[in-house]
Design an enzyme around this catalytic site. Structure first.
Site, PDB file in Angstrom:
ATOM      1  N   ASN A 209      46.287  24.324  43.366  1.00  0.00           N
ATOM      2  CA  ASN A 209      45.096  23.811  42.673  1.00  0.00           C
ATOM      3  C   ASN A 209      45.248  22.326  42.362  1.00  0.00           C
ATOM      4  OD1 ASN A 209      47.079  24.701  40.828  1.00  0.00           O
ATOM      5  ND2 ASN A 209      45.614  24.896  39.160  1.00  0.00           N
ATOM      6  N   ILE A 210      44.123  21.625  42.489  1.00  0.00           N
ATOM      7  CA  ILE A 210      44.113  20.170  42.301  1.00  0.00           C
ATOM      8  C   ILE A 210      43.065  19.860  41.250  1.00  0.00           C
ATOM      9  CG2 ILE A 210      43.815  17.940  43.463  1.00  0.00           C
ATOM     10  CD1 ILE A 210      44.083  19.577  46.154  1.00  0.00           C
ATOM     11  N   GLU A 222      43.067  28.457  46.447  1.00  0.00           N
ATOM     12  CA  GLU A 222      42.564  29.208  47.605  1.00  0.00           C
ATOM     13  C   GLU A 222      41.727  28.316  48.506  1.00  0.00           C
ATOM     14  OE1 GLU A 222      42.415  29.869  44.420  1.00  0.00           O
ATOM     15  OE2 GLU A 222      42.088  31.983  43.978  1.00  0.00           O
ATOM     16  N   CYS A 252      38.557  33.063  41.614  1.00  0.00           N
ATOM     17  CA  CYS A 252      37.317  32.874  40.857  1.00  0.00           C
ATOM     18  C   CYS A 252      36.123  33.193  41.775  1.00  0.00           C
ATOM     19  CB  CYS A 252      37.221  31.440  40.339  1.00  0.00           C
ATOM     20  SG  CYS A 252      36.892  30.234  41.640  1.00  0.00           S
ATOM     21  N   CYS A 255      35.639  30.871  44.794  1.00  0.00           N
ATOM     22  CA  CYS A 255      36.618  31.100  45.878  1.00  0.00           C
ATOM     23  C   CYS A 255      36.290  32.383  46.638  1.00  0.00           C
ATOM     24  CB  CYS A 255      38.037  31.165  45.323  1.00  0.00           C
ATOM     25  SG  CYS A 255      38.649  29.530  44.880  1.00  0.00           S
TER      26      CYS A 255
HETATM   27  N1  THU Z   1      42.280  28.244  39.685  1.00  0.00           N
HETATM   28  C1  THU Z   1      42.617  28.439  40.996  1.00  0.00           C
HETATM   29  O1  THU Z   1      43.365  27.626  41.590  1.00  0.00           O
HETATM   30  N2  THU Z   1      42.133  29.545  41.642  1.00  0.00           N
HETATM   31  C2  THU Z   1      41.259  30.440  41.094  1.00  0.00           C
HETATM   32  O2  THU Z   1      40.650  31.235  41.794  1.00  0.00           O
HETATM   33  C3  THU Z   1      41.061  30.418  39.626  1.00  0.00           C
HETATM   34  C4  THU Z   1      41.412  29.146  38.952  1.00  0.00           C
HETATM   35  C5  THU Z   1      42.785  27.039  39.000  1.00  0.00           C
HETATM   36  C6  THU Z   1      41.702  26.023  38.769  1.00  0.00           C
HETATM   37  C7  THU Z   1      42.226  25.269  37.578  1.00  0.00           C
HETATM   38  O3  THU Z   1      43.048  24.226  38.042  1.00  0.00           O
HETATM   39  C8  THU Z   1      43.088  26.274  36.825  1.00  0.00           C
HETATM   40  O4  THU Z   1      43.281  27.360  37.742  1.00  0.00           O
HETATM   41  C9  THU Z   1      42.487  26.768  35.547  1.00  0.00           C
HETATM   42  O5  THU Z   1      41.188  27.195  35.735  1.00  0.00           O
END
Ligand code: THU
Length: 296
Positions: A209-210, A222, A252, A255
């Site tokens: 995640n970025i 994802e 989420c 995604c």
């Molecule tokens: N996040 C993800 O990388 N994937 C998901 O499907 C849910 C949330 C990350 C986004 C953000 O950087 C952190 O989790 C908190 O929401």
């Protein structure tokens, strides 16, 4: 596994990063580790070889481990020793330094009749296993080191014999997602997420995640993995593993929708903390979905 480049070297960095992750997974290293990598040429590697080892010859790869492993111990079972090597600047446990001679990479790729990319990955793999405590002084040691290198290269899909090997196991996908998680940029939520996407043709794509100071612009792990995959020409996928700490990282809604575009039958594996895992098909996570099939 974090590759810390000592000079600008965008060359092949995605495959080298995957190869390094596969080495860490093959060895079973659980900690977020890093290594310094320098790509150099024959005269320079000869100088280093002479000054550091008293051998006045150029060579393909040199590695200098930071951990002094006792006999019979390698990185996979040396957590206590590795913990002494933490670098706050790098946010990783530094296992040592690797130097690779570009001149040798090119010559050996030609000699073995395979790609420069594969030779680069092979030499990085070899250097990494030295940093993990392997050596090849005796025949027995050499065999053991080769077996480990093959295991890592097969997982990365770049084994020297050109065979891609069997599909990665779920445990390997999860371990690769955990490796990718280490590269998360999440200073705001501090919730690190890593993903590893498996394409139908057996390729692996990782993502983390970025986040962004403008919160809404955050990219989930994802979608980071999927963007890499589609940009590299993969459009069908069989499984994704997602790893995080503290809670189950089910994808989420956004995604789910984006993954559904390419793989409505995707297997979604989630893993969190030490050993917690769960799984569900994307079609269950996104019932009555809207996708390409619904557009006339
Ligand atoms: N996040 C993800 O990388 N994937 C998901 O499907 C849910 C949330 C990350 C986004 C953000 O950087 C952190 O989790 C908190 O929401």
């Amino acid at each position: 596994m974090k590759l810390i480049w000592t000079q600008s070297s965008s060359l092949l960095s995605a495959s080298l990063s995957l190869a390094a992750d596969c080495c860490a997974v093959a060895e079973g290293i659980g900690l977020p580790c890093g290594v310094y990598v320098t790509v150099t040429d024959d005269p320079e590697i000869q100088r280093i070889n002479r000054e550091q080892r008293g051998i006045d010859r150029s060579t393909d790869v040199l590695s200098f481990p930071s951990v002094n492993y006792p006999q019979g111990i390698t990185a996979g079972n040396a957590e206590r020793l590795i913990r002494q090597e933490y670098s706050g600047d790098d946010h990783a446990y530094i296992l040592g330094e690797i130097y690779i001679s570009c001149d040798h990479v090119l010559a050996q790729a030609e000699e073995y009749g395979h790609s420069v990319e594969r030779e680069f990955c092979y030499l990085l793999t070899h250097g990494l296993f030295h940093l993990f405590g392997y050596d090849h002084i005796t025949d027995e040691e050499r065999k053991e080191m080769r077996t480990m290198e093959e295991k890592a290269m097969k997982l990365a899909g770049i084994s020297r014999d050109g065979e891609t090997g069997s599909a990665p196991t779920d445990a390997q996908l999860i371990a690769l997602a955990r490796e990718a998680m280490q590269r998360s940029y999440s200073p705001y939520s501090r919730y690190k997420v890593g993903a590893c996407l498996l394409s139908e043709d057996g390729r692996l794509f990782t993502g983390a995640n970025i986040e962004n100071a403008s919160f809404g612009l955050t990219i989930c792990a994802e979608r980071a993995a999927l963007a890499k995959a589609v940009s590299e020409g993969a459009q069908s996928f069989t499984a994704i593993a997602i790893a995080a700490e503290g809670s189950a990282p089910w994808p989420c809604g956004a995604c789910r929708q984006v993954l559904n575009e390419f793989a409505p039958d995707l297997r979604v594996l989630v893993a969190w903390d030490k050993g917690n895992a769960d799984e569900a098909p994307l079609s269950v996570l996104l019932p009555h979905s809207f996708g390409p099939k619904d557009l006339p």
